[in-house]
Design an enzyme around this catalytic site. Structure first.
Site, short mmCIF file in Angstrom:
data_model
loop_
_atom_site.label_atom_id
_atom_site.label_comp_id
_atom_site.label_asym_id
_atom_site.label_seq_id
_atom_site.Cartn_x
_atom_site.Cartn_y
_atom_site.Cartn_z
N HIS A 51 -6.05 -5.96 3.05
CA HIS A 51 -4.88 -5.76 2.69
C HIS A 51 -5.08 -5.26 5.05
O HIS A 51 -5.32 -5.26 5.66
CB HIS A 51 -5.91 -3.97 2.29
CG HIS A 51 -6.26 -3.44 1.09
ND1 HIS A 51 -5.09 -2.77 0.45
CD2 HIS A 51 -6.84 -4.79 -0.16
CE1 HIS A 51 -5.60 -2.84 -0.88
NE2 HIS A 51 -5.97 -4.02 -0.49
N CYS A 110 0.80 -1.26 -0.06
CA CYS A 110 0.04 -0.26 -0.17
C CYS A 110 0.87 1.04 -0.03
O CYS A 110 2.09 1.25 1.05
CB CYS A 110 -1.25 0.22 1.00
SG CYS A 110 -1.67 1.51 1.81
N GLU A 111 1.02 2.85 -0.96
CA GLU A 111 1.16 3.53 -0.91
C GLU A 111 1.09 4.05 0.09
O GLU A 111 2.01 4.85 0.35
CB GLU A 111 1.38 3.98 -2.73
CG GLU A 111 -0.35 4.28 -2.65
CD GLU A 111 -0.47 5.15 -3.93
OE1 GLU A 111 -1.05 6.24 -3.93
OE2 GLU A 111 0.40 4.28 -4.94
N HIS A 112 0.29 3.99 1.21
CA HIS A 112 -0.52 5.22 2.25
C HIS A 112 0.40 4.63 2.91
O HIS A 112 1.12 5.30 4.38
CB HIS A 112 -1.56 5.48 1.99
CG HIS A 112 -2.83 5.23 1.69
ND1 HIS A 112 -4.18 5.36 0.84
CD2 HIS A 112 -2.08 6.07 0.34
CE1 HIS A 112 -4.04 5.05 -0.30
NE2 HIS A 112 -3.80 6.84 -0.54
N HIS A 113 0.56 3.59 4.08
CA HIS A 113 1.47 2.91 4.49
C HIS A 113 2.20 1.99 4.45
O HIS A 113 3.14 1.57 5.54
CB HIS A 113 0.42 2.11 5.70
CG HIS A 113 -1.00 2.78 5.62
ND1 HIS A 113 -2.24 2.99 5.53
CD2 HIS A 113 -1.30 3.97 7.51
CE1 HIS A 113 -2.59 3.82 6.14
NE2 HIS A 113 -2.36 4.06 6.41
N CYS A 171 -3.34 -2.90 5.90
CA CYS A 171 -3.54 -1.88 6.27
C CYS A 171 -4.67 -1.78 7.68
O CYS A 171 -4.64 -1.02 8.47
CB CYS A 171 -2.93 -0.42 5.85
SG CYS A 171 -4.43 -0.62 4.13
N GLN A 174 -5.20 -0.98 -4.42
CA GLN A 174 -5.45 -1.72 -5.77
C GLN A 174 -6.42 -1.03 -6.60
O GLN A 174 -6.18 -2.03 -7.69
CB GLN A 174 -6.83 -2.64 -4.38
CG GLN A 174 -7.23 -3.86 -5.10
CD GLN A 174 -7.99 -4.62 -4.60
OE1 GLN A 174 -7.76 -4.91 -2.94
NE2 GLN A 174 -9.15 -5.49 -4.32
#
Length: 207
Positions: free
Chosen positions: A166, A97-100, A168, A138
């Site tokens: 996920h 995940c590019e956020h976490h 996250c 995704q």
């Protein structure tokens, strides 16, 4: 990690101008994060961790160094006139995940209607792997896979579905384990004809 697998500029390099840190700088960043987490990067068990993490990043994010066009370049035209759905389902993948920057894992299902030949089945699995081994969402991963198929194979239609869990959501935040996220996208005949979508879902086993 400094060695380039593919000399062609990647999508990331085309869109973002930046200098790539050295391996020493990357390892120093890992030591900083270890200290920030509350541990001592100089203790015996962690001395080699920065080097291992950087080496692991080279594997986990190898997709930035690979060219999807090269993977799909070779097609086969001698298929006995076959022009129906080609489906490769249950392709396992793992991404981050590019956020976490925590993993999400699942399976991809890819189908297309050939126009002028077919591509080797393993190439579709490799295509998924190329895009999965990048920082992703995704939704974006789904779009990148089908766009690459359309741009390089020119099929009469294509369909992609991803089903993933996920970390996250399961490891942090709401900590909801076992939650599945499904994304799909249709183009060409699959987008225009609902019966083709139904065939795809039936073949994948989602209906």
């Amino acid at each position: 990690m400094d060695a380039r697998v593919n000399p062609l500029p990647t999508e990331l390099e085309k869109s973002v101008s930046h200098s790539r840190p050295s391996q020493a700088e990357a390892e120093a960043a890992v030591r900083t994060l270890i200290a920030w987490a509350g541990d001592n990067p100089e203790r015996e068990g962690l001395l080699d961790t920065p080097q291992r993490v950087v080496r692991a990043f080279g594997e986990l994010y190898a997709g930035y160094e690979q060219d999807p066009k090269a993977i799909l370049a070779r097609t086969f035209k001698e298929v006995g006139g076959y022009d129906d759905i080609v489906l490769v389902r249950d392709i396992p993948f793992h991404s981050h995940c590019e956020h976490h920057m925590v993993p999400f894992t699942g399976k991809a299902h890819i189908a297309y209607l050939p126009h002028d030949g077919v591509v080797g089945l393993s190439k579709l699995a490799r295509l998924v792997d190329i895009f999965a081994r990048r920082l992703q969402t995704q939704e974006n991963l789904t779009a990148q896979i089908i766009d690459a198929i359309n741009e390089n194979l020119g099929p009469r239609g294509a369909a992609v579905m991803l089903d993933a869990e996920h970390m996250c959501m399961s490891m942090r935040g709401v900590r909801s384990q076992g939650v599945s996220t499904i994304t799909h996208r249709f183009t060409g005949v699959f987008a225009e004809d609902r019966s083709e979508q139904d065939r795809f879902f039936a073949m994948v086993g989602k209906r």
